[in-house]
Design a protein around this motif. Structure first.
Motif, mmCIF file in Angstrom:
data_model
loop_
_atom_site.group_PDB
_atom_site.id
_atom_site.type_symbol
_atom_site.label_atom_id
_atom_site.label_comp_id
_atom_site.label_asym_id
_atom_site.label_seq_id
_atom_site.Cartn_x
_atom_site.Cartn_y
_atom_site.Cartn_z
ATOM 1 N N ILE A 62 0.920 -1.088 -0.014
ATOM 2 C CA ILE A 62 0.073 0.100 -0.218
ATOM 3 C C ILE A 62 0.908 1.371 0.054
ATOM 4 O O ILE A 62 0.594 2.084 -0.836
ATOM 5 N N HIS A 65 2.197 1.498 -3.377
ATOM 6 C CA HIS A 65 1.295 2.087 -4.403
ATOM 7 C C HIS A 65 0.960 3.633 -4.198
ATOM 8 O O HIS A 65 0.844 4.334 -5.196
ATOM 9 N N TYR A 66 0.915 4.051 -2.952
ATOM 10 C CA TYR A 66 0.744 5.430 -2.738
ATOM 11 C C TYR A 66 1.904 6.179 -3.421
ATOM 12 O O TYR A 66 1.703 7.287 -3.914
ATOM 13 N N LEU A 70 1.854 9.272 -6.239
ATOM 14 C CA LEU A 70 2.443 10.422 -5.985
ATOM 15 C C LEU A 70 3.441 10.921 -7.315
ATOM 16 O O LEU A 70 3.408 11.927 -7.762
ATOM 17 N N ILE A 92 -5.045 12.627 -2.643
ATOM 18 C CA ILE A 92 -4.624 11.370 -3.234
ATOM 19 C C ILE A 92 -4.623 10.327 -2.171
ATOM 20 O O ILE A 92 -5.369 9.208 -2.519
ATOM 21 N N LEU A 93 -4.351 10.737 -1.055
ATOM 22 C CA LEU A 93 -4.424 9.639 0.134
ATOM 23 C C LEU A 93 -5.793 9.170 0.424
ATOM 24 O O LEU A 93 -6.093 7.845 0.581
ATOM 25 N N LEU A 96 -6.862 6.853 -2.068
ATOM 26 C CA LEU A 96 -6.521 5.600 -1.770
ATOM 27 C C LEU A 96 -7.120 4.720 -0.759
ATOM 28 O O LEU A 96 -7.486 3.567 -0.893
ATOM 29 N N LEU A 102 -7.985 -0.113 2.466
ATOM 30 C CA LEU A 102 -7.627 0.407 1.172
ATOM 31 C C LEU A 102 -8.989 0.532 0.291
ATOM 32 O O LEU A 102 -9.908 -0.485 0.592
ATOM 33 N N LYS A 107 -4.488 2.241 -10.170
ATOM 34 C CA LYS A 107 -3.885 3.457 -10.281
ATOM 35 C C LYS A 107 -4.375 4.487 -11.479
ATOM 36 O O LYS A 107 -4.372 5.543 -11.254
#
Length: 140
Positions: A62, A65-66, A70, A92-93, A96, A102, A107
């Motif tokens: 995770i 992925h973040y 970014l 964005i967080l 997600l 999650l 993406k």
């Protein structure tokens, strides 16, 4: 469940925090010192606190992925991006993760939502600018 997310610089300055569980300020300070899962990317530490029985590898995925999201948005994400664009990093967080779980693993979906939000922000700025111009014209 993810209890909180922290992004910390190499110098130890907290650049982003998102709390999904209730903590007092004293508890937050103590918990930050006892991090559970973290991964370093360039000059930033991406940290997540999870339940003891949660899968640490999944949490590392995770985090990765973040960071990838970014990177897609900012180019190669760095500490300055977070300092000057922290609302976007939070947005964005939030796309997600929701309530420490999650929410979206795609993406492509997150990128399209970010583009849509940027378009809305630009449209709102243009509208506010035109309204300001009309008010200025009317008051002359």
């Amino acid at each position: 469940m993810i209890h909180f997310v922290l992004l910390i610089s190499r110098q130890g300055k907290v650049r982003l925090t998102k709390w999904y569980s209730p903590y007092t300020q004293k508890e937050r300070t103590k918990v930050i010192q006892e991090l559970i899962v973290y991964k370093r990317y360039a000059s930033l530490y991406f940290c997540m606190c999870i339940n003891q029985d949660d899968n640490e590898l999944e949490t590392l995925e995770i985090i990765h992925h973040y960071v990838e999201i970014l990177d897609c948005y900012f180019g190669s994400v760095c500490e300055l991006h977070l300092i000057f664009n922290f609302p976007k990093a939070y947005y964005i967080l939030d796309e997600l993760l929701i309530a420490g779980e999650l929410q979206e693993s795609s993406k492509k979906t997150i990128a399209s939502l970010i583009v849509a939000q940027d378009s809305l922000v630009e449209a709102a700025k243009e509208q506010a600018s035109s309204i300001s111009n009309m008010i200025a014209q009317a008051t002359k």
